[in-house]
Design an enzyme around this catalytic site. Structure first.
Site, PDB file in Angstrom:
ATOM      1  N   ASP A   1      -6.753   1.273   1.104  1.00 12.00           N
ATOM      2  CA  ASP A   1      -6.672   1.214   2.350  1.00 12.00           C
ATOM      3  C   ASP A   1      -8.380   0.822   2.896  1.00 12.00           C
ATOM      4  OD1 ASP A   1      -8.334   3.301   1.411  1.00 12.00           O
ATOM      5  OD2 ASP A   1      -7.270   5.161   2.565  1.00 12.00           O
TER       6      ASP A   1
ATOM      7  N   LYS B   1       0.769  -1.433  -0.113  1.00 15.19           N
ATOM      8  CA  LYS B   1      -0.096  -0.006  -0.012  1.00 15.19           C
ATOM      9  C   LYS B   1       0.772   1.102   0.107  1.00 15.19           C
ATOM     10  CE  LYS B   1      -2.069   1.531   3.817  1.00 15.19           C
ATOM     11  NZ  LYS B   1      -3.097   1.944   4.713  1.00 15.19           N
TER      12      LYS B   1
END
Length: 233
Positions: A159, A141
């Protein structure tokens, strides 16, 4: 999700967020990298609060290497996992200033901006997801956030907001952000992938909230799975 609904979803997102940008504050590429590393399990607002003064002292990787640990951790102790984040930031800074690392990246980076960054700042920031993940404190991420913002690569950092929106709207059918990250880019397609990254985060952060989504004013309620499953309850 039907193609027509997907088109409507992303076209509306373009209108809602015509110029979506990351909400972390930074000036240099290194500060972006550090801010994203520190944003793990913390909000952008929390990170911005500590970096307002911290980034006056930390502009280059060398600034971190020469800074006392106590001074750094004192500055960021209000955000979660601050001790481990210090270690990650420090070790990454050491790596970026390492002559071996610089020479390795000089021969391998392909994005023109990576070379521009080196010419201007004297350090390389990897320009692929796999190379970014070799840095301390950088997972998939984090790597995608940096790659998207720094190099404009067509990736989507998943997220909790992106995961929630994607599943509510019917774009994906997954249980965890990790599962979503494995399929979402293919589900979105090349046409909308650059729109998706920031716009879906902002939509989830300010409209499609976890506890009280603004369904009554949402332009997607006609084809939103979450709305249809909850509107009659």
């Amino acid at each position: 999700m039907k193609t027509a609904n997907k088109d409507a979803f992303f076209e509306w997102l373009k209108k809602m967020f015509p110029e979506p940008i990351i909400e972390l504050h930074y000036t240099t590429p290194f500060q972006l990298l550090i801010a994203v590393i520190m944003s793990a399990q913390a909000t952008d607002k929390q990170v911005n609060k500590v970096t307002t003064n911290l980034f006056k002292a930390i502009i280059w990787p060398w600034d971190v290497v020469s800074m006392w640990q106590e001074k750094f951790t004192e500055a960021i102790k209000s955000i979660g996992l601050y001790k481990s984040k210090w270690k990650n930031v420090f070790n990454t800074s050491v790596l970026l200033t390492n002559v071996w690392f610089i020479n390795q990246r000089k021969n391998k980076v392909s994005h023109p901006k990576a070379h521009d960054i080196f010419e201007q700042y004297g350090y390389y920031i990897p320009d692929t997801i796999s190379w970014l993940e070799t840095l301390h404190g950088v997972g998939e991420k984090t790597a995608k956030v940096v790659a998207s913002n720094l190099y404009d690569l067509p990736v989507v950092a998943v997220d909790t907001h992106v995961h929630r929106v994607a599943n509510r709207i019917g774009l994906t059918n997954t249980s965890t952000p990790l599962q979503t990250s494995k399929v979402i880019e293919k589900k979105i397609g090349k046409k909308y992938i650059k729109t998706a990254h920031h716009a879906m985060i902002l939509f989830g952060r300010y409209h499609c909230l976890a506890r009280k989504p603004q369904c009554d004013s949402c332009p997607f309620s006609s084809f939103c799975n979450y709305y249809h499953n909850n509107s009659t309850k």
